[in-house]
Write a protein that holds these residues in place. Structure first.
Motif, PDB file in Angstrom:
ATOM      1  N   ALA A 154      74.223  11.636 -19.061  1.00 15.63           N
ATOM      2  CA  ALA A 154      74.318  10.632 -20.119  1.00 15.63           C
ATOM      3  C   ALA A 154      73.023   9.852 -20.282  1.00 15.63           C
ATOM      4  CB  ALA A 154      75.468   9.673 -19.824  1.00 15.63           C
ATOM      5  N   SER A 155      72.978   9.055 -21.334  1.00 19.18           N
ATOM      6  CA  SER A 155      71.828   8.213 -21.622  1.00 19.18           C
ATOM      7  C   SER A 155      71.871   6.909 -20.847  1.00 19.18           C
ATOM      8  CB  SER A 155      71.784   7.905 -23.124  1.00 19.18           C
ATOM      9  OG  SER A 155      70.820   6.948 -23.428  1.00 19.18           O
ATOM     10  N   HIS A 156      73.059   6.480 -20.425  1.00 19.58           N
ATOM     11  CA  HIS A 156      73.224   5.156 -19.822  1.00 19.58           C
ATOM     12  C   HIS A 156      73.510   5.208 -18.321  1.00 19.58           C
ATOM     13  CE1 HIS A 156      77.300   6.561 -20.398  1.00 19.58           C
ATOM     14  NE2 HIS A 156      77.767   5.575 -19.654  1.00 19.58           N
ATOM     15  N   ARG A 157      73.546   6.435 -17.754  1.00 14.95           N
ATOM     16  CA  ARG A 157      73.932   6.545 -16.353  1.00 14.95           C
ATOM     17  C   ARG A 157      73.537   7.923 -15.838  1.00 14.95           C
ATOM     18  NH1 ARG A 157      79.939   5.900 -16.173  1.00 14.95           N
ATOM     19  NH2 ARG A 157      79.770   7.943 -17.126  1.00 14.95           N
ATOM     20  N   GLY A 158      72.935   7.977 -14.644  1.00 14.46           N
ATOM     21  CA  GLY A 158      72.433   9.236 -14.115  1.00 14.46           C
ATOM     22  C   GLY A 158      73.423  10.001 -13.275  1.00 14.46           C
ATOM     23  N   ILE A 159      74.652  10.108 -13.727  1.00 11.18           N
ATOM     24  CA  ILE A 159      75.701  10.842 -13.021  1.00 11.18           C
ATOM     25  C   ILE A 159      75.791  12.254 -13.598  1.00 11.18           C
ATOM     26  CG2 ILE A 159      78.194  10.992 -12.596  1.00 11.18           C
ATOM     27  CD1 ILE A 159      76.958   8.779 -11.000  1.00 11.18           C
ATOM     28  N   VAL A 160      75.745  13.268 -12.738  1.00  9.53           N
ATOM     29  CA  VAL A 160      75.832  14.656 -13.188  1.00  9.53           C
ATOM     30  C   VAL A 160      77.281  15.022 -13.473  1.00  9.53           C
ATOM     31  CG1 VAL A 160      75.407  17.063 -12.587  1.00  9.53           C
ATOM     32  CG2 VAL A 160      73.793  15.291 -11.858  1.00  9.53           C
ATOM     33  N   GLN A 161      77.524  15.554 -14.657  1.00  8.81           N
ATOM     34  CA  GLN A 161      78.854  16.031 -15.016  1.00  8.81           C
ATOM     35  C   GLN A 161      78.975  17.519 -14.664  1.00  8.81           C
ATOM     36  OE1 GLN A 161      81.228  14.100 -15.926  1.00  8.81           O
ATOM     37  NE2 GLN A 161      80.079  12.233 -16.428  1.00  8.81           N
ATOM     38  N   PRO A 162      80.177  17.971 -14.324  1.00 11.04           N
ATOM     39  CA  PRO A 162      80.386  19.357 -13.871  1.00 11.04           C
ATOM     40  C   PRO A 162      80.379  20.356 -15.029  1.00 11.04           C
ATOM     41  CG  PRO A 162      82.455  18.166 -13.845  1.00 11.04           C
ATOM     42  CD  PRO A 162      81.407  17.151 -14.195  1.00 11.04           C
ATOM     43  N   LEU A 163      79.203  20.611 -15.559  1.00 11.81           N
ATOM     44  CA  LEU A 163      79.064  21.493 -16.719  1.00 11.81           C
ATOM     45  C   LEU A 163      79.580  22.898 -16.438  1.00 11.81           C
ATOM     46  CD1 LEU A 163      77.990  22.348 -19.484  1.00 11.81           C
ATOM     47  CD2 LEU A 163      75.712  22.533 -18.463  1.00 11.81           C
ATOM     48  N   THR A 164      79.170  23.493 -15.330  1.00 12.03           N
ATOM     49  CA  THR A 164      79.567  24.870 -15.035  1.00 12.03           C
ATOM     50  C   THR A 164      81.078  24.993 -14.895  1.00 12.03           C
ATOM     51  OG1 THR A 164      77.463  25.275 -13.906  1.00 12.03           O
ATOM     52  CG2 THR A 164      79.262  26.776 -13.410  1.00 12.03           C
ATOM     53  N   ALA A 165      81.688  24.028 -14.236  1.00  9.86           N
ATOM     54  CA  ALA A 165      83.142  24.077 -14.053  1.00  9.86           C
ATOM     55  C   ALA A 165      83.874  23.925 -15.381  1.00  9.86           C
ATOM     56  CB  ALA A 165      83.583  22.982 -13.083  1.00  9.86           C
ATOM     57  N   LEU A 166      83.413  23.025 -16.238  1.00  9.59           N
ATOM     58  CA  LEU A 166      84.070  22.860 -17.534  1.00  9.59           C
ATOM     59  C   LEU A 166      83.845  24.084 -18.408  1.00  9.59           C
ATOM     60  CD1 LEU A 166      85.733  21.061 -19.412  1.00  9.59           C
ATOM     61  CD2 LEU A 166      83.593  20.117 -20.284  1.00  9.59           C
ATOM     62  N   ALA A 167      82.666  24.684 -18.331  1.00 11.37           N
ATOM     63  CA  ALA A 167      82.405  25.906 -19.102  1.00 11.37           C
ATOM     64  C   ALA A 167      83.387  27.002 -18.705  1.00 11.37           C
ATOM     65  CB  ALA A 167      80.965  26.360 -18.897  1.00 11.37           C
ATOM     66  N   ALA A 168      83.680  27.109 -17.409  1.00 11.85           N
ATOM     67  CA  ALA A 168      84.639  28.110 -16.948  1.00 11.85           C
ATOM     68  C   ALA A 168      86.035  27.814 -17.477  1.00 11.85           C
ATOM     69  CB  ALA A 168      84.641  28.166 -15.425  1.00 11.85           C
ATOM     70  N   VAL A 169      86.436  26.547 -17.462  1.00 10.62           N
ATOM     71  CA  VAL A 169      87.742  26.151 -17.987  1.00 10.62           C
ATOM     72  C   VAL A 169      87.847  26.514 -19.465  1.00 10.62           C
ATOM     73  CG1 VAL A 169      89.182  24.160 -18.604  1.00 10.62           C
ATOM     74  CG2 VAL A 169      88.171  24.320 -16.317  1.00 10.62           C
ATOM     75  N   CYS A 170      86.816  26.176 -20.233  1.00  8.18           N
ATOM     76  CA  CYS A 170      86.845  26.461 -21.669  1.00  8.18           C
ATOM     77  C   CYS A 170      86.881  27.956 -21.935  1.00  8.18           C
ATOM     78  CB  CYS A 170      85.631  25.823 -22.345  1.00  8.18           C
ATOM     79  SG  CYS A 170      85.710  24.025 -22.422  1.00  8.18           S
ATOM     80  N   ALA A 171      86.154  28.727 -21.140  1.00  9.60           N
ATOM     81  CA  ALA A 171      86.180  30.183 -21.305  1.00  9.60           C
ATOM     82  C   ALA A 171      87.578  30.728 -21.032  1.00  9.60           C
ATOM     83  CB  ALA A 171      85.156  30.828 -20.374  1.00  9.60           C
ATOM     84  N   ASP A 172      88.231  30.228 -19.981  1.00  8.44           N
ATOM     85  CA  ASP A 172      89.578  30.691 -19.654  1.00  8.44           C
ATOM     86  C   ASP A 172      90.575  30.354 -20.755  1.00  8.44           C
ATOM     87  OD1 ASP A 172      88.701  31.703 -17.243  1.00  8.44           O
ATOM     88  OD2 ASP A 172      89.360  29.968 -16.062  1.00  8.44           O
ATOM     89  N   LEU A 173      90.386  29.190 -21.383  1.00  7.22           N
ATOM     90  CA  LEU A 173      91.321  28.743 -22.423  1.00  7.22           C
ATOM     91  C   LEU A 173      90.930  29.216 -23.820  1.00  7.22           C
ATOM     92  CD1 LEU A 173      91.891  25.052 -21.230  1.00  7.22           C
ATOM     93  CD2 LEU A 173      93.414  27.019 -20.909  1.00  7.22           C
ATOM     94  N   GLY A 174      89.772  29.846 -23.942  1.00  9.30           N
ATOM     95  CA  GLY A 174      89.315  30.293 -25.253  1.00  9.30           C
ATOM     96  C   GLY A 174      88.902  29.154 -26.163  1.00  9.30           C
TER      97      GLY A 174
END
Length: 372
Positions: A154-174
């Motif tokens: 984000a622009s306001h906070r340096g916390i890493v979001q789990p991009l790879t994990a969410l990408a896998a979820v979205c792929a599984d759900l189409g």
């Protein structure tokens, strides 16, 4: 030669201390010279002839973006920045207009979503604002939106979001996943081949201002209906050609392409490791400055450190005094950056790979001085 030394020697000497790469990094001599050379070439042979000559450089830039995102260079168009890219994408989106995103989503992104008629649904997060992947998977399966949107950093906070994990979820759900990589590209691993990914040149890649990119997976691009020219005209141009505005500052695109090449030459993993190290150094340096609290965990693998005032200091005034009195550039982040999450302004330090321990000690001392 260390990465820090390579980075520093490739640029003009900094006037003070630059801790503002999350807003705008310092360009290299090579990137600036490439942009200037293209501008001179336009004056010598004409803008459109020069544009043709720049095709190999721009194709190399697209290929570099493809390599960093898991897509192909042919999937990439240049834009004027991340905001313009998101507007192009959502403006061309077909059918239902619902989007799931984090509660701390970037304010201008939320405005673009609203302007394009998208209803926003909040994804579940933990107390630190980090996505709860399991809860998100259940929510998305039960009530799928038209598109899932994630800003990995984000622009306001340096916390890493789990991009790879969410990408896998979205792929599984189409479900199509759109990624705002404005802060993430060149900072985190973004090679997840999402439905779409966009970002800017001027932050961690250290290219010129006024240029960005939008990369769209071919199966998603085929479904889009760009506003211009009107779809009912049945114009023969492919979708990506209709999205990329040709009357643009090509000199900036050339400079961006060179900066991307430099990033790949340094080694993206090597850069990521150094940025994480610089982030740890920064948090350690300011951890005990009176009147401030560091938001990020000390080991968070980013170079962004967010400081919340605890003693009544005004981050805007502090930033101004740091520049005027100490030559130190930081970022003032107001609530508009994340209007559904931020409750007060913060100060952000975002050093690049060339930042030294001495720089950070100087910052900590100056911060204490201007906050009293």
């Amino acid at each position: 030669m260390s990465l820090a030394q390579q980075w520093r020697s490739a640029r003009p000497p900094v006037a003070g201390v630059h801790l503002d790469s999350g807003a705008c990094s310092r360009q290299s001599f090579a990137a600036m010279d490439a942009a200037a050379q293209h501008a001179r070439h336009e004056a010598e042979v004409g803008g459109y002839v020069a544009a043709e000559a720049a095709t190999p450089a721009l194709d190399a830039g697209r290929a570099a973006i493809g390599a960093l995102t898991g897509l192909a260079g042919s999937d990439v168009v240049f834009t004027t920045g991340a905001n313009a890219a998101l507007d192009l994408l959502l403006g061309a989106w077909p059918g239902e207009r619902t989007v799931a995103c984090l509660p701390g989503e970037y304010g201008p992104n939320l405005a673009i979503m609203a302007a394009n008629g998208f209803a926003v649904r909040a994804l579940p997060v933990d107390d630190a604002g980090r996505l709860d992947v399991d809860a998100a998977a259940r929510q998305l399966a039960a009530d799928p939106p038209a598109v899932v949107h994630l800003t990995p950093l984000a622009s306001h906070r340096g916390i890493v979001q789990p991009l790879t994990a969410l990408a896998a979820v979205c792929a599984d759900l189409g479900l199509p996943l759109a990624v705002d990589a404005a802060q993430a590209l060149g900072h985190l691993d973004c090679s997840v081949a999402p439905a779409a990914i966009f970002g800017s040149s001027r932050k961690w890649i250290a290219g010129p201002r006024g240029v960005g990119f939008l990369a769209i997976r071919p199966d998603v691009a085929q479904r889009l209906r760009p506003r211009l020219p009107p779809p009912e005209w049945n114009h023969p141009l492919p979708v990506l050609a209709r999205l990329e505005h040709g009357e643009a500052n090509l000199a900036a695109r050339v400079g961006f392409s060179v900066a991307l090449g430099e990033h790949l030459a340094h080694g993206p993993a090597r850069v990521r490791d150094r940025l994480a190290e610089v982030g740890r150094m920064t948090r350690s340096a300011v951890a005990d400055v009176p009147g401030w609290r560091v938001v990020e965990p000390s080991e968070e693998p980013t170079a962004i450190t967010t400081l919340v005032p605890t003693g009544g200091a005004d981050p805007k005034t502090v930033r101004e005094r740091l520049i005027a009195e100490h030559g130190i550039v930081t970022t003032y982040a107001d609530r508009e950056r994340a209007p559904f999450e931020m409750t007060a302004p913060v100060l952000r330090a975002s050093p690049h790979v060339d930042t030294t321990t001495d720089d950070l000690e100087r910052f900590a001392e100056a911060l204490a001085a201007v906050s009293s």
